[in-house]
Design an enzyme around this catalytic site. Structure first.
Site, PDB file in Angstrom:
ATOM      1  N   GLY A 208     -16.906  66.332  18.621  1.00  0.00           N
ATOM      2  CA  GLY A 208     -16.551  64.942  18.928  1.00  0.00           C
ATOM      3  C   GLY A 208     -15.049  64.807  19.109  1.00  0.00           C
ATOM      4  O   GLY A 208     -14.352  65.800  19.298  1.00  0.00           O
ATOM      5  N   ASN A 209     -14.568  63.594  19.060  1.00  0.00           N
ATOM      6  CA  ASN A 209     -13.113  63.377  19.119  1.00  0.00           C
ATOM      7  C   ASN A 209     -12.770  62.133  18.311  1.00  0.00           C
ATOM      8  O   ASN A 209     -13.644  61.500  17.732  1.00  0.00           O
ATOM      9  CB  ASN A 209     -12.632  63.277  20.569  1.00  0.00           C
ATOM     10  CG  ASN A 209     -13.281  62.119  21.298  1.00  0.00           C
ATOM     11  OD1 ASN A 209     -13.071  60.964  20.966  1.00  0.00           O
ATOM     12  ND2 ASN A 209     -14.112  62.437  22.288  1.00  0.00           N
ATOM     13  N   ARG A 210     -11.481  61.798  18.276  1.00  0.00           N
ATOM     14  CA  ARG A 210     -11.004  60.773  17.336  1.00  0.00           C
ATOM     15  C   ARG A 210     -11.033  59.357  17.895  1.00  0.00           C
ATOM     16  O   ARG A 210     -10.442  58.449  17.315  1.00  0.00           O
ATOM     17  CB  ARG A 210      -9.582  61.109  16.905  1.00  0.00           C
ATOM     18  CG  ARG A 210      -9.461  62.417  16.179  1.00  0.00           C
ATOM     19  CD  ARG A 210      -8.007  62.724  15.864  1.00  0.00           C
ATOM     20  NE  ARG A 210      -7.817  64.141  15.578  1.00  0.00           N
ATOM     21  CZ  ARG A 210      -8.118  64.721  14.425  1.00  0.00           C
ATOM     22  NH1 ARG A 210      -8.606  64.002  13.441  1.00  0.00           N
ATOM     23  NH2 ARG A 210      -7.934  66.010  14.250  1.00  0.00           N
ATOM     24  N   ALA A 276     -13.577  58.311  25.574  1.00  0.00           N
ATOM     25  CA  ALA A 276     -13.085  59.688  25.487  1.00  0.00           C
ATOM     26  C   ALA A 276     -14.329  60.579  25.519  1.00  0.00           C
ATOM     27  O   ALA A 276     -14.977  60.798  24.496  1.00  0.00           O
ATOM     28  CB  ALA A 276     -12.301  59.883  24.202  1.00  0.00           C
TER      29      ALA A 276
END
Ligand code: PMT
Length: 399
Positions: A208-210, A276
Site C-alpha cells: 500500500g502507500n501512505r 495514489a
C-alpha cells in the site's frame, strides 16, 4: 435573474438599535425574489414592530416558540430554510447560540436548522472587542456559520469604531454570492479518485502507500459545494466526505478502482484523479498466510492498469481530465511528462520535498501545470483551500 430568486431565507432579528436596518434587509431580499420568514426575540420588538416586518416579508412574524394556543414549529422552519441570517445579532444571543442555550424562538430554530447560517453582529466597540465576544464569534465560525463582518463608524453610544451591523446591501451581496457559488457547477458530473490502493500479498498482508484520502475528499466536497454531482471512488481510507451529496464507491485494489472509475467516466464531464494508485501488484496473492521460511523471499510484481492513461485515451471533447503528480525529485519534468503521456488537461504537482505537502498532512503545496506548460505555484495551504484552487482551475478549463 438574482441568485436569491426563489430562495427561502429565515431572518432572525435580535434586540439591537440596528434592528431598524432589518426592514431594508427584508425589502431587498423580497426584491431579489427571495421568500422571507422573520423571527424576532422579545427585545427586538422594542426596536422595530413585528407588523412592519410582517408587512414587508408578506409572512407572519414569529416572536416566541408558542403564541396564544398555537406552537410555532421551529423544527419545520429550520428545515424549510435555504439559509438562516441572524441580523442584527446581539452579544447576548451570540453567547446563547455559541453555548446551545435554547430559550427563545431564534435559538430554537438555529439549533434545528440544517441550512448554512450567516450572522451579522451589532454591538458597541468595547463589547465587540471583549474576549468573551471574540470567543463566541470563534465558536460560531467553528460550527461552520459564516460571519458577515461588522462595519466601522459612529456607534449608538457615540463611540467611534468597530461594531456596526453590516449594511443590508452588504448582507444581500454575501447571500447572493453564496447561492451563486453553490450553483456554479450545477449540471456538471465529476469523477474523483482518492486514497491509496492495497494490493494483497496474502490474506493478511498488502502493498500500500501512505495516502489518507484527505486531498481527494476535500476536492469531492468542494465540487459538491458548488452544485456538481460528484462520484468519489475511494481507496481504503478511514475518512469520508463531509457532504452527504457526494456519492462514494469504496474500493480496495488498483484494479477495483480502475473498474469503478472507467464505468462512470463516460457519464462525467470531468475527472480529478487524486488517488495514489499502486503501479504494481503481486503477480499472485497467496490464498493462505505466507509462512516464514529461509532468509530471503522475493515477490514478483506485475503492472497495474493506469486509470489516468485509460481515461485520457477515451476522453471526449467536452471532458476535462486533471491528474496529480507526486514527486520526490525532478518534479516539474516528471509532471510535464505525465501531463503529456496521460493526455491530461492539467496536472497538480505536489512534492514530498516540500514540508507539509503530500501524504496525510492537513496541508499541501501545489503547482498547477496546464497544456502548453503554463505554470502556477501556490503557497502551503490547508487541503480544503487547495481544493478550492483546484476546482477554480477546473472551472477555468471549461471557460
Ligand atoms: O491522500 P492524502 O494523504 O491527502 O495525500 C494526497 C496525495 C499526496 C496522495 C495526492 O495529493 C497525490 O499526489 N495523488 C497522486 C499520487 C500518485 O500516485 O501520483 P503519481 O505521480 O504516481 O500518479 C500520476 C497520476 O496518475 C495521478 O493522478 C494518479 O492518480 C494517476 N494514476 C497512477 C497510477 C495508476 N495506475 N493509475 C492512475 O490513475
Amino acid at each position: 435573474m438574482s441568485a436569491l430568486h426563489g430562495k427561502k431565507i429565515l431572518l432572525g432579528i435580535t434586540g439591537s438599535i440596528a434592528a431598524y436596518k432589518a426592514a431594508s434587509l427584508v425589502r431587498l431580499l423580497i426584491k431579489a425574489g427571495a421568500e422571507v420568514q422573520v423571527l424576532m426575540t422579545a427585545a427586538a420588538t422594542d426596536f422595530i414592530t413585528p407588523l412592519t416586518l410582517a408587512t414587508l416579508s408578506r409572512n407572519k412574524v414569529h416572536t416566541d416558540v408558542a403564541s396564544g394556543d398555537s406552537w410555532n414549529n421551529h423544527v419545520e422552519m429550520g428545515l424549510w430554510a435555504d439559509a438562516m441570517v441572524l441580523a442584527p445579532l446581539t452579544a447576548t444571543t451570540l453567547a446563547k447560540l455559541s453555548h446551545g442555550i435554547c430559550d427563545n424562538i431564534i435559538a430554537a430554530t438555529y439549533l434545528s436548522a440544517r441550512c448554512p447560517v450567516f450572522f451579522a453582529p451589532a454591538m458597541d466597540l468595547d463589547m465587540w472587542k471583549h474576549p468573551a465576544t471574540l470567543e463566541n464569534v470563534g465558536r460560531l465560525k467553528g460550527f461552520g456559520n459564516q460571519l458577515i463582518p461588522v462595519g466601522t463608524g459612529e456607534l449608538a453610544s457615540g463611540l467611534i469604531g468597530e461594531g456596526r451591523m453590516a449594511e443590508p446591501e452588504a448582507i444581500v451581496k454575501v447571500l447572493s454570492g453564496h447561492f451563486a457559488y453553490a450553483q456554479s457547477l450545477k449540471g456538471k458530473r465529476v469523477l474523483v479518485t482518492a486514497g491509496p490502493t492495497y494490493e494483497p500479498v496474502d490474506p493478511v498482508r498488502f502493498i500500500g502507500n501512505r495516502s489518507s484520502g484527505k486531498m481527494g475528499i476535500a476536492i469531492a466536497d468542494e465540487l459538491n459545494a458548488r452544485g456538481a454531482a460528484v462520484h468519489l471512488v475511494l481507496g481504503p481510507s478511514a475518512l469520508s466526505p463531509s457532504r452527504p451529496g457526494v456519492e462514494v464507491t469504496r474500493v480496495g485494489t488498483a484494479r477495483e478502482m480502475y473498474k469503478a472509475a472507467t464505468e462512470v467516466f463516460g457519464r462525467c464531464d470531468a475527472a480529478v484523479l487524486a488517488a495514489a494508485v499502486a503501479d504494481y501488484r503481486p503477480a499472485e496473492a497467496a490464498d493462505q498466510k505466507i509462512k516464514k521460511e529461509g532468509e530471503e523471499m522475493s515477490l514478483r510484481l506485475i503492472r497495474n492498469p493506469d486509470i489516468a492513461a485509460a481515461l485520457g485515451q477515451t476522453k471526449a471533447a467536452h471532458q476535462r481530465l486533471i491528474g496529480f503528480a507526486l514527486e520526490t525529485q525532478n518534479g516539474l519534468e516528471n509532471a510535464k511528462a505525465k501531463l503529456a503521456r496521460k493526455n491530461l488537461d492539467l496536472i497538480v504537482l505536489n512534492s514530498l520535498a516540500d514540508t507539509g505537502a503530500g501524504f496525510n498532512h492537513d496541508t499541501n503545496k501545489i503547482t498547477l501545470l496546464s497544456k502548453g506548460n503554463k505554470k502556477r505555484e501556490f503557497e502551503l495551504k490547508f487541503k480544503t483551500a487547495v481544493a478550492v484552487d483546484i476546482v477554480n482551475a477546473l472551472q477555468d478549463l471549461w471557460g
